[in-house]
Design a protein around this motif. Structure first.
Motif, PDB file in Angstrom:
ATOM      1  N   UNK A   1       7.381 -11.414   4.442  1.00 49.19           N
ATOM      2  CA  UNK A   1       6.715 -11.637   5.786  1.00 49.19           C
ATOM      3  C   UNK A   1       5.249 -11.212   5.894  1.00 49.19           C
ATOM      4  N   UNK A   2       4.866 -10.029   5.165  1.00 50.01           N
ATOM      5  CA  UNK A   2       3.648  -9.424   5.340  1.00 50.01           C
ATOM      6  C   UNK A   2       2.671 -10.474   4.415  1.00 50.01           C
TER       7      UNK A   2
ATOM      8  N   UNK B   1      12.215  -8.661   8.494  1.00 48.36           N
ATOM      9  CA  UNK B   1      12.929  -7.753   7.459  1.00 48.36           C
ATOM     10  C   UNK B   1      12.162  -7.477   6.347  1.00 48.36           C
ATOM     11  N   UNK B   2      12.441  -6.472   5.572  1.00 52.74           N
ATOM     12  CA  UNK B   2      11.662  -5.992   4.258  1.00 52.74           C
ATOM     13  C   UNK B   2      12.042  -6.977   2.922  1.00 52.74           C
ATOM     14  N   UNK B   3      13.104  -7.539   3.006  1.00 53.71           N
ATOM     15  CA  UNK B   3      13.613  -8.496   1.833  1.00 53.71           C
ATOM     16  C   UNK B   3      12.971  -9.806   2.182  1.00 53.71           C
ATOM     17  N   UNK B   4      13.217 -10.521   1.118  1.00 51.71           N
ATOM     18  CA  UNK B   4      12.391 -11.819   1.055  1.00 51.71           C
ATOM     19  C   UNK B   4      13.076 -12.672   2.019  1.00 51.71           C
ATOM     20  N   UNK B   5      12.505 -14.152   1.999  1.00 51.06           N
ATOM     21  CA  UNK B   5      12.949 -15.056   2.949  1.00 51.06           C
ATOM     22  C   UNK B   5      13.012 -16.298   2.034  1.00 51.06           C
TER      23      UNK B   5
ATOM     24  N   UNK C   1       0.944 -12.851  -4.263  1.00 51.60           N
ATOM     25  CA  UNK C   1       1.134 -11.984  -3.080  1.00 51.60           C
ATOM     26  C   UNK C   1       0.845 -10.609  -3.280  1.00 51.60           C
ATOM     27  N   UNK C   2       1.163 -10.122  -4.475  1.00 55.59           N
ATOM     28  CA  UNK C   2       1.042  -8.671  -4.576  1.00 55.59           C
ATOM     29  C   UNK C   2      -0.398  -8.307  -4.627  1.00 55.59           C
TER      30      UNK C   2
ATOM     31  N   UNK D   1       4.961  -6.965  14.496  1.00 58.68           N
ATOM     32  CA  UNK D   1       5.482  -6.490  13.315  1.00 58.68           C
ATOM     33  C   UNK D   1       6.075  -4.895  13.832  1.00 58.68           C
ATOM     34  N   UNK D   2       5.598  -4.374  14.595  1.00 58.38           N
ATOM     35  CA  UNK D   2       6.084  -3.043  15.299  1.00 58.38           C
ATOM     36  C   UNK D   2       7.289  -3.297  15.967  1.00 58.38           C
ATOM     37  N   UNK D   3       7.438  -4.466  16.354  1.00 63.08           N
ATOM     38  CA  UNK D   3       8.661  -4.843  17.191  1.00 63.08           C
ATOM     39  C   UNK D   3       9.407  -5.652  16.407  1.00 63.08           C
TER      40      UNK D   3
END
Length: 268
Positions: free
Chosen positions: A194-195, A168-172, A249-250, A133-135
């Motif tokens: 992703x998270x 990315x922060x947006x959804x897939x 998921x929230x 995730x950091x990368x």
């Protein structure tokens, strides 16, 4: 012309799938044990991406390079060499011996492992994912066959970024992975982030390791209602599964908080 496979002696087949075939091999110059992955380029599934060097490369190569940038990590497989050809590409990975993928390791032990060993494995998998995730790497296919375990040291390495994507922060909107690990939000809404999707996968992985099977509909309902239990499993482990396998998921546990759970910290 330099052809990368001329520098290696191929051995037994280690695995085969929709994205290629992997062989155990030895590097001729020093007898180093390696794994060789050969992937045919197929326009139906092969993704490409611009690497920072400015070249368009197969996404699997890019993600593996990204996962190893900033120094190698003991929990992530190291890419030793690679070559991109017109109709295929070849990747050379470290292959620590003696090791097995976790799927085969569990099959040899009755299809599951002890809670104590599951904790050792999970800690390393989560550390690998946090580094990814950091990368800016989203692995997206966490499962036992994508984890190598050294049968002597219990060192675990995350392998195979073939189903991954750039984080990315947006959804897939598309899912690329194993159906048993599919996050419920994608099933219900057609999108996922992703998270929380990774956290769901970790919950399925943990359940698989300690129970020897995958959780299906009624088992997931019992986990949701916090009534699923096994006598041989600690209450801390059951609590962690309840928090990882939350349908919404929230409300699911955040990835960065998992290693702070009492299941990991109680004996420290």
């Amino acid at each position: 012309m330099y052809y990368i496979l001329s520098h290696y002696q191929l051995g037994r087949e280690l695995g085969v799938g929709g994205f290629g075939v992997v062989y155990q091999a030895k590097r001729l110059e020093d007898n180093l044990s390696v794994a060789v992955k050969y992937v045919n380029k197929n326009a139906d599934h092969l993704k490409t991406y611009y690497h920072p060097e400015g070249r368009r490369l197969p996404l699997e190569i890019v993600l593996t390079l990204m996962a190893n940038e900033g120094g190698s990590n003991p929990e992530i497989i190291q890419l030793l060499d690679w070559k991109d050809y017109s109709d295929h590409f070849v990747m050379i990975f470290e292959y620590p011996a003696p090791c097995q993928d976790l799927e085969d390791y569990m099959k040899d032990r009755g299809d599951k492992i002890s809670e104590g060993l599951a904790k050792i494995v999970m800690r390393q998998v989560i550390q690998a994912i946090l580094v990814c995730c950091q990368r800016k790497v989203f692995h997206r296919d966490l499962k036992p066959s994508n984890l190598l375990i050294n049968i002597r040291t219990l060192q675990v390495k995350l392998i195979d970024f073939g189903c991954g994507d750039v984080l990315r922060d947006s959804y897939y909107r598309t899912y690329c992975g194993t159906i048993f690990y599919l996050p419920p939000e994608f099933l219900y809404h057609g999108v996922y982030h992703a998270n929380p999707a990774t956290v769901w996968s970790l919950g399925i992985l943990l359940f698989r390791m300690v129970s020897g099977r995958y959780p299906f509909f009624f088992t997931l309902l019992w986990i949701r209602w916090k009534i699923w239990h096994k006598r041989h499993l600690s209450k801390e482990l059951l609590q962690l599964l309840h928090e990882l396998l939350v349908v919404n998921p929230e409300k699911r546990m955040n990835l960065k908080d998992i290693l702070s759970h009492s299941w990991f910290t109680e004996s420290e």
